[in-house]
Design an enzyme around this catalytic site. Structure first.
Site, PDB file in Angstrom:
ATOM      1  N   HIS A   1      -5.579  -0.706  -6.634  1.00 45.76           N
ATOM      2  CA  HIS A   1      -5.088  -1.778  -6.820  1.00 45.76           C
ATOM      3  C   HIS A   1      -4.907  -1.937  -5.233  1.00 45.76           C
ATOM      4  O   HIS A   1      -4.505  -0.473  -4.791  1.00 45.76           O
ATOM      5  CB  HIS A   1      -3.854  -2.347  -7.688  1.00 45.76           C
ATOM      6  CG  HIS A   1      -2.573  -2.248  -7.427  1.00 45.76           C
ATOM      7  ND1 HIS A   1      -1.846  -1.874  -8.323  1.00 45.76           N
ATOM      8  CD2 HIS A   1      -3.043  -0.238  -7.009  1.00 45.76           C
ATOM      9  CE1 HIS A   1      -1.155  -1.394  -8.055  1.00 45.76           C
ATOM     10  NE2 HIS A   1      -1.377  -0.122  -7.818  1.00 45.76           N
ATOM     11  N   GLU A   2      -4.559  -2.999  -4.933  1.00 48.63           N
ATOM     12  CA  GLU A   2      -3.844  -3.545  -3.067  1.00 48.63           C
ATOM     13  C   GLU A   2      -5.227  -2.645  -1.892  1.00 48.63           C
ATOM     14  O   GLU A   2      -4.720  -1.547  -1.104  1.00 48.63           O
ATOM     15  CB  GLU A   2      -2.569  -2.139  -2.851  1.00 48.63           C
ATOM     16  CG  GLU A   2      -0.962  -2.843  -3.618  1.00 48.63           C
ATOM     17  CD  GLU A   2      -1.615  -4.364  -4.078  1.00 48.63           C
ATOM     18  OE1 GLU A   2      -2.104  -5.349  -3.395  1.00 48.63           O
ATOM     19  OE2 GLU A   2      -0.744  -4.858  -4.948  1.00 48.63           O
ATOM     20  N   GLY A   3      -6.083  -3.042  -2.085  1.00 44.14           N
ATOM     21  CA  GLY A   3      -7.191  -1.878  -1.847  1.00 44.14           C
ATOM     22  C   GLY A   3      -7.765  -1.013  -2.155  1.00 44.14           C
ATOM     23  O   GLY A   3      -6.980   0.366  -2.283  1.00 44.14           O
TER      24      GLY A   3
ATOM     25  N   ARG B   1       0.771  -1.584   0.036  1.00 35.42           N
ATOM     26  CA  ARG B   1      -0.257  -0.039  -0.017  1.00 35.42           C
ATOM     27  C   ARG B   1       0.998   1.622   0.135  1.00 35.42           C
ATOM     28  O   ARG B   1       0.187   2.337  -0.558  1.00 35.42           O
ATOM     29  CB  ARG B   1      -0.634  -0.474   0.833  1.00 35.42           C
ATOM     30  CG  ARG B   1      -2.235  -1.026   1.088  1.00 35.42           C
ATOM     31  CD  ARG B   1      -2.726  -1.247   2.177  1.00 35.42           C
ATOM     32  NE  ARG B   1      -3.543  -2.330   1.916  1.00 35.42           N
ATOM     33  CZ  ARG B   1      -5.308  -2.332   2.068  1.00 35.42           C
ATOM     34  NH1 ARG B   1      -5.137  -2.288   3.837  1.00 35.42           N
ATOM     35  NH2 ARG B   1      -5.823  -3.293   2.023  1.00 35.42           N
TER      36      ARG B   1
END
Lengths: 614, 614
Positions: free
Chosen positions: B461-463, B317
């Site tokens: 992406h990544e949350g 993140r």
């Protein structure tokens, strides 16, 4: 709600378009003929445009020999559009037009832009012809405009040059009187005073293709003075018709090319269905009578070309706004459909999530609803503004003298908003449409990434955001001693009075009143020192704030209409409109404070920032 | 200012990174070794990454047979990066690492992301190995992590599945104990308890390629209970190492494929240099010992997989935030260069424009400066935040117990901001970079449109943005009874006190104090009913407001540092930092009011909007 039902509400409930049929110009029309037009456009867009939107993105225009190759689908779409009669939808019946109100025409055209903005470049053709109907000679109208309305020829606008993008005063394309040809002196050519043009034009959309048998370029150029010098500034600019292929005075092709050469195609981020070209005029590639120089026919008076061109530019600016709007709505519909059908996650409950339960559709998540509401408020709000502006054109042409004049002025004021606001916010809407799709939205398997790419053009072409903002704060709010702003304020006030009588809307009526007051004060503060450098230092934030205020007004006015017809909100679409008004007033309108603060303070942070400190 | 000079200011003037060399872990280091690392990365990025950024966009990864084909330049870049030692920059010297501070590592990696975000997927490899160093067995570290640090093998993270994107509790990839193999029972395999995995993983970046001789997939899967059922929710999730090619306990390739099949490549809007794949685990395409099922080795304890994976996710993140930041800066530098060199238009003077004068560079227009300042404030602000966060990792590892614990908590709180804020605002910055280029920015002849496309991934992406916001307001601000927020408030307060002593900054110190107070009140109001549905209904606007407040703090803290060193602002770059702080406080920070209003009011406009009213 579908685009059609939204348009129906706006045209028939909100703008009472059927009342136009009482006016002489539209006396042959009725709700039925309006509906038939909408039906037809909806169908052609669905059948000939939508299925090929991705195709025209992938099969970019390319040059083979000296021709531009486009996908077959583009020809089909062009043919269907031309046959529909929409190229002259609002023109007089006696020249073959449908004599429809502009507001109906604008609504009907939205279907095409929503289905495939890239295929649809016909706006340039009709607004090119419309310019000639306003400023061309009868012969020019007969030879050029009529062929354009029939879809046999198409049109462009040639303004920018590589060294002169936004700054038209710096164009260097030259036009000099042509020699006598076939015994006819240059000033007596039946098609208009005949010149030879030399220069390079950049960013010309639909500048070359084989969709039509000819292309009518409207070209800005300068006529040198006696010493061969170009007059600096925009005063020196004249307007010329420069056909791609030479024509007789009867509008037949002579069989010869004019000296207009395709110098290259621009390879764009989006909007790839439409060619965008660099054109060389008069470089001698296609000599006419053995000489280099593109034949051009003067339109209107020498040195008055820019004023004529604004006829086309203003139409193009509103059309850009509608295009941006349609893309915003296309993204909204796509992401709404996705959100209804994609299961993911569970409701947030006080007791925590229960993973043993089935997943819910993502439309049930508050943040997904927020992203849908934002898109709805941008897209439907912008569409309502566009139709309101188109109605002003109708008022200008068919209203009584006073209301026609008011409509002209108000439209002038609103044009930079109608162009800039959808370009900015419907683009943001397209980004939210991607976001709702998650990873899928980032792939080319779904439509939303293309909408976002296509829409990015709209803040740039037909006058950038910065240019629109200078036009708004530097010219439009000042013109006729601020009478445009007063007119707007009066209409907003009328809406506030209506809304104040509705308990559901009182809160918003107050917010709108406060916003308009803040905007007025900011306008005064900006100009209070009389120094344009200070007044215009934050012109874009000013335009953003005015845009949000105008849209808040548009939403509140629609909400009044909804409650007048359906006070208990029994119809879901009406609940939606009231909910969307809520959203706009709670989440969007408050943004204006941040924008107006810097305007009111004549904040010079940006203007004074030293160049070497970046 | 160049990226290097900006980094130098942040590391050496602002964060006093050289003081870290007094700590035992960094005792071998000095300003010289830090500089040498930055020099090296700047050079490799310039030579092996930047020249190929457009190439990797055009030559998208494709499948030939069962192999993924990438451009030659990607191999060269990968090789240079692996040889630089950056894959283990912050790791212990005794396993071959450089034992550099994380803050130096993060700064050095920014050069690569700025030069070509698409080529550079090595972040996944190092954070994959870092996870193993934290949670793997010594054997797993030796066999897998060491090869990854050396660049011989690469790493992925396999979380999402087609039916489970953001909702990891819904994954259905199954892991069952493997049969005895070569006389070794599944639970005694030296590489870890041996399972067979079956399932489909979606959105796997760098999921297949030939850049390295092997790929170490870290895979989330569920171990069924005695009745063969999967435990609902995240409690049932375990973590496995699943190598693409099978390995011996000594880390040599056996020569056999594991049962991991490339099922497809995603065709993306941007970031095309990195493959993104759909992987099928255990479908039997590559049978192992005659049986379908991918061999996987359990990492850590069964059912604790998600907690382990967060080690990698948190790094990812922050890396996403740095990537977004680097793209924002790349767009800033490109548009700054363009603005300095593009002549267009004339200054706005009270007397009107004089077209006879030469055109000026567009950087002299106030609105172009505004767009540059916005980009600078987003990009450099985000970079400062990223390096601040990386420094918190250093504090966590090498600070005294109390400061290490504070650093851990503060980093946890700031992670959603460090991920989301650059993703949103540096994307906006890239849009402004296009705008400054005008029509040219919309063509693929200039780099800025690619930056904008590449950057659009980072909010997903990544949350996603929505997930980050729920994490922030639903978990991070509440954890340890709000101690994270108190820590942040104390650090902000310290900056306010410093800034209040500087006459140039007093105004901003007051604004920041007011913003923090407003944020605190909004946090309380959101949770005042204790109902998560109400508290979290406007989590994204909350995150946006907190992001802008944090960035305002970061800018003010940098401004204090500038004035301490250069009180008369004799250095242009320092004038730039103070000017940028002005910009941020005047144009950006005021935006938080609109966002926080709906949070404080627990506005349910979106949450309550009926689904059928859209």
């Amino acid at each position: 709600m579908s685009l059609r039902s939204t348009i129906d509400f706006m045209l028939y409930d909100w703008l009472d378009s059927v009342s136009l049929t009482n006016r002489n110009r539209f006396i042959e029309h009725s709700r039925e003929t309006f509906d038939a037009t909408l039906d037809m456009c909806e169908r052609i867009a669905r059948e000939k445009y939508a299925p090929f939107n991705r195709l025209v993105d992938i099969q970019e225009p390319r040059i083979e020999g000296d021709r531009v190759v486009l996908p077959e689908a583009t020809y089909e779409a062009h043919k269907a559009y031309a046959e529909s009669g929409m190229l002259s939808a609002a023109q007089d019946a006696d020249i073959g037009g449908m004599q429809l109100p502009h507001s109906i025409e604008a609504a009907a055209n939205a279907f095409f832009a929503c289905a495939s903005i890239g295929i649809n470049s016909s706006m340039l053709t009709s607004s090119n012809a419309n310019l000639l109907m306003a400023h061309g000679s009868p012969k020019q109208q007969e030879v050029f405009a009529r062929q354009e309305y029939a879809g046999r020829w198409s049109g462009t606008m040639c303004l920018s040059e590589p060294q002169a993008g936004s700054s038209l005063s710096d164009i260097v394309t030259r036009a000099v009187p042509d020699d006598e040809a076939n015994g006819v002196a240059w000033e007596h050519d039946p098609l208009g005073p005949r010149y030879r043009l030399r220069g390079n034009k950049m960013w010309i959309s639909a500048g070359d293709h084989e969709l039509t048998e000819n292309i009518v370029h409207l070209v800005l150029a300068k006529i040198p003075d006696a010493e061969g010098k170009l007059i600096p500034g925009t005063r020196g600019i004249s307007l010329f018709i420069v056909p791609k292929r030479l024509v007789t005075e009867n509008g037949e092709l002579t069989g010869d090319r004019n000296d207009v050469a395709l110098a290259g195609l621009n390879h764009k981020l989006g909007w790839r269905g439409t060619t965008n070209t660099l054109l060389n005029f008069g470089e001698g590639k296609y000599k006419v009578d053995g000489k280099a120089g593109a034949i051009g026919y003067l339109v209107g008076e020498p040195g008055k070309g820019l004023a004529c061109m604004f006829h086309m530019m203003n139409q193009a600016r509103i059309a850009v706004g509608i295009g941006a709007t349609a893309l915003g709505l296309a993204g909204y519909y796509a992401s709404l459909d996705y959100a209804r059908n994609r299961p993911q996650g569970r409701p947030i409950l006080g007791s925590g999530k229960d993973s043993a339960q089935a997943q819910i559709s993502i439309i049930q998540h508050a943040d997904v609803k927020r992203m849908l509401l934002a898109q709805k408020s941008y897209g439907e709000g912008a569409l309502a503004l566009a139709l309101y502006c188109a109605r002003l054109v109708d008022e200008q042409q068919t209203g009584d003298a006073a209301s026609a004049d008011d409509a002209r002025l108000l439209l002038d004021l609103l044009t930079p908003i109608a162009k800039s606001w959808p370009s900015e916010w419907c683009l943001e809407g397209n980004s939210l449409a991607i976001q709702i799709h998650g990873g899928y939205g980032y792939t080319r398997d779904f439509a939303v990434e293309q909408y976002w790419r296509d829409n990015r053009l709209n803040m740039i072409h037909e006058g950038t955001h910065g240019i629109q903002a200078l036009d708004l704060l530097g010219r439009k709010v000042l013109m006729e001693n601020g009478r445009g702003m007063q007119l707007l304020a009066a209409r907003v006030q009328a809406t506030i009075i209506k809304a104040s009588a509705q308990p559901r809307l009182t809160e918003f009526a107050q917010s709108l009143g406060a916003a308009v007051q803040k905007l007025g004060l900011a306008t005064q503060s900006a100009w209070s020192t009389g120094n344009p450098q200070e007044a215009l230092a934050n012109a874009v934030p000013y335009m953003q704030a005015m845009g949000h205020t105008v849209l808040a007004w548009i939403w509140l006015d629609q909400a009044c209409c909804v409650l007048a017809n359906d006070p208990d909100l029994l119809v879901p679409s009406n609940q939606g409109r009231i909910g969307c008004t809520h959203y706009f007033y709670r989440f969007e309108l408050p943004k204006i404070s941040a924008w107006l603060n810097v305007v009111s303070a004549r904040d010079m942070t940006c203007a004074d920032f030293p160049e070497d400190a970046f």
